[in-house]
Scaffold this active site. Structure first.
Site, short mmCIF file in Angstrom:
data_model
loop_
_atom_site.label_atom_id
_atom_site.label_comp_id
_atom_site.label_asym_id
_atom_site.label_seq_id
_atom_site.Cartn_x
_atom_site.Cartn_y
_atom_site.Cartn_z
N ALA A 81 43.95 33.37 169.05
CA ALA A 81 43.20 34.29 169.92
C ALA A 81 42.85 33.63 171.24
O ALA A 81 41.69 33.36 171.54
CB ALA A 81 41.94 34.78 169.20
N SER A 124 49.68 24.34 173.70
CA SER A 124 50.73 24.66 174.67
C SER A 124 51.26 23.39 175.34
O SER A 124 50.52 22.42 175.54
CB SER A 124 50.15 25.59 175.74
OG SER A 124 51.02 25.71 176.85
N TYR A 148 44.38 27.48 182.67
CA TYR A 148 44.85 27.80 181.31
C TYR A 148 45.18 26.52 180.54
O TYR A 148 44.72 26.33 179.41
CB TYR A 148 46.10 28.69 181.38
CG TYR A 148 46.85 28.75 180.08
CD1 TYR A 148 46.28 29.38 178.96
CD2 TYR A 148 48.11 28.17 179.94
CE1 TYR A 148 46.96 29.42 177.75
CE2 TYR A 148 48.78 28.22 178.74
CZ TYR A 148 48.21 28.85 177.65
OH TYR A 148 48.89 28.88 176.46
N LYS A 152 43.33 24.64 177.05
CA LYS A 152 44.02 24.18 175.84
C LYS A 152 43.73 22.71 175.58
O LYS A 152 43.49 22.29 174.44
CB LYS A 152 45.53 24.42 175.96
CG LYS A 152 45.94 25.88 175.91
CD LYS A 152 45.61 26.51 174.57
CE LYS A 152 46.14 27.92 174.45
NZ LYS A 152 45.80 28.55 173.15
N ARG A 291 57.16 30.35 192.66
CA ARG A 291 55.76 30.63 192.35
C ARG A 291 54.97 29.33 192.36
O ARG A 291 55.46 28.29 191.89
CB ARG A 291 55.63 31.30 190.98
CG ARG A 291 56.20 32.69 190.91
CD ARG A 291 56.01 33.31 189.54
NE ARG A 291 56.62 32.51 188.49
CZ ARG A 291 56.76 32.92 187.23
NH1 ARG A 291 56.28 34.11 186.87
NH2 ARG A 291 57.34 32.16 186.33
N GLY A 293 52.83 26.42 191.29
CA GLY A 293 52.53 25.82 189.99
C GLY A 293 53.70 25.75 189.04
O GLY A 293 53.60 25.10 187.99
#
Length: 336
Positions: A81, A124, A148, A152, A291, A293
């Site tokens: 989640a 990840s 993000y 993690k 893009r 990153g």
């Protein structure tokens, strides 16, 4: 005994649920449906021919966690989640830290209160950041370059401290690369609610005429054809890696950090060409700017998982593309 899957109706969670059920495990699913559909629960029930307890709710909700742990004999938790858009994490980092880090803490506290100490974390490859060498192995330095990835890594650090603090914990932190594909029944697959975060849903949407063309972000990278290269793994290989990780934590305490990938990078152009050959569909494309990153190339060293889990990815890129497209066709037929 049952396995609780948070985020269990999402792309990865649903395939892990199917694999666990196929291996004879019982599952309980918690999902807030922010990037999944309740109909997936029905598809899983049809696949396994038995009812699956499903709770619609948020992993940060102590009350619903208490209800689940009180009503069901949960032996282990697999935690999927998490929010996963790199771009969204940059514009709303507080949301990502609240959900991905705060949600993990709330879940672990609830587990501890109910005497449950087996945990598998959906991590990840973004925790590695800019490669100092390739392929990434598990001892590669971690330095994520976006919020993000930092969520993690912070969750991983919490798990490391937790495993040291209490020897009852048995934890597997699984660092994913790029899962694509669909279940062999083609009844579950990748179906994001909003704008996709990954390449394959865009390819499917172009192939099915929902989009006029695919934008390839950059063709001037220092790679074999100028487009970005990634380690794509069939979602069913990834799911089977979770079943193997469950066997590991059932017999071995402590923290186990493992890459789940193929060790084989493919470029965006190779992905498109393989999809076209596998499906007979044409994918018109246009070259756009890079893009921010995006890394030119990254891929896994999965040797540790092969030794410790007795697991390795086996399905080909062609099989990944075929299954993803067959799921898309099946999905379209259901909504005609």
């Amino acid at each position: 005994m049952s396995i609780l899957l948070t985020g269990g109706l999402g792309f990865i969670g649903s395939h892990v649920a199917a694999s666990l059920l196929e291996h004879g495990h019982d599952v309980v699913i918690l999902d807030n449906l922010c990037n999944s559909q309740a109909s997936v629960a029905r598809q899983l029930e049809l696949l396994c021919a038995k009812p699956i307890p499903f709770y619609e709710g948020d992993v940060r909700d102590n009350a619903i966690l208490a209800t689940i742990f009180s009503k069901h004999p949960i032996a282990a938790v697999m935690h999927f989640a998490g929010l996963k858009s790199v771009a969204q994490s940059a514009t709303d980092p507080l949301l990502y830290f609240d959900n991905n880090v705060g949600g993990t803490i709330t879940l672990l506290q609830a587990m501890q209160q109910h005497g449950i100490y087996q945990f598998i974390f959906s991590s990840s490859a973004t925790v590695y950041g800019i490669p100092q060498y390739l392929p990434y192995d598990e001892v590669h330095p971690t330095c994520p370059i976006n919020p993000y990835g930092r969520t993690k890594l912070q969750a991983e650090e919490i798990l490391a401290d937790l495993a040291v603090s209490d020897k009852r914990w048995a934890i597997a932190s699984l660092r994913y690369f790029n899962p694509i594909g669909a279940h062999p029944s083609y009844t579950i697959g990748e179906l994001p609610n909003d704008q996709p975060n990954n390449l394959m849903p865009y390819i499917n949407q172009v192939a099915s005429k929902q989009r006029p063309f695919l934008t390839v972000f950059g063709n001037d990278y220092d790679t074999k054809d100028g487009t970005g290269e990634r380690d794509y793994i069939h979602v069913m290989d990834l799911a089977e890696g979770h079943v193997a990780a469950l066997r590991l934590i059932q017999k071995s305490a402590g923290l186990h950090t493992l890459n789940l990938g193929t060790g084989q990078p493919y470029s965006v152009l190779e992905m498109i060409q393989t999809f076209e050959k596998a499906t007979g569909q044409s994918i018109p494309m246009k070259i756009g700017p890079r893009r921010q990153g995006d890394l030119p190339i990254y891929y896994a060293c999965a040797d540790k998982a092969k030794v410790i889990l007795q697991w390795e990815a086996k399905r080909t890129l062609k099989e990944m593309c075929e299954s993803a497209w067959k799921f898309e066709l099946q999905r379209q037929s259901l909504f005609k």
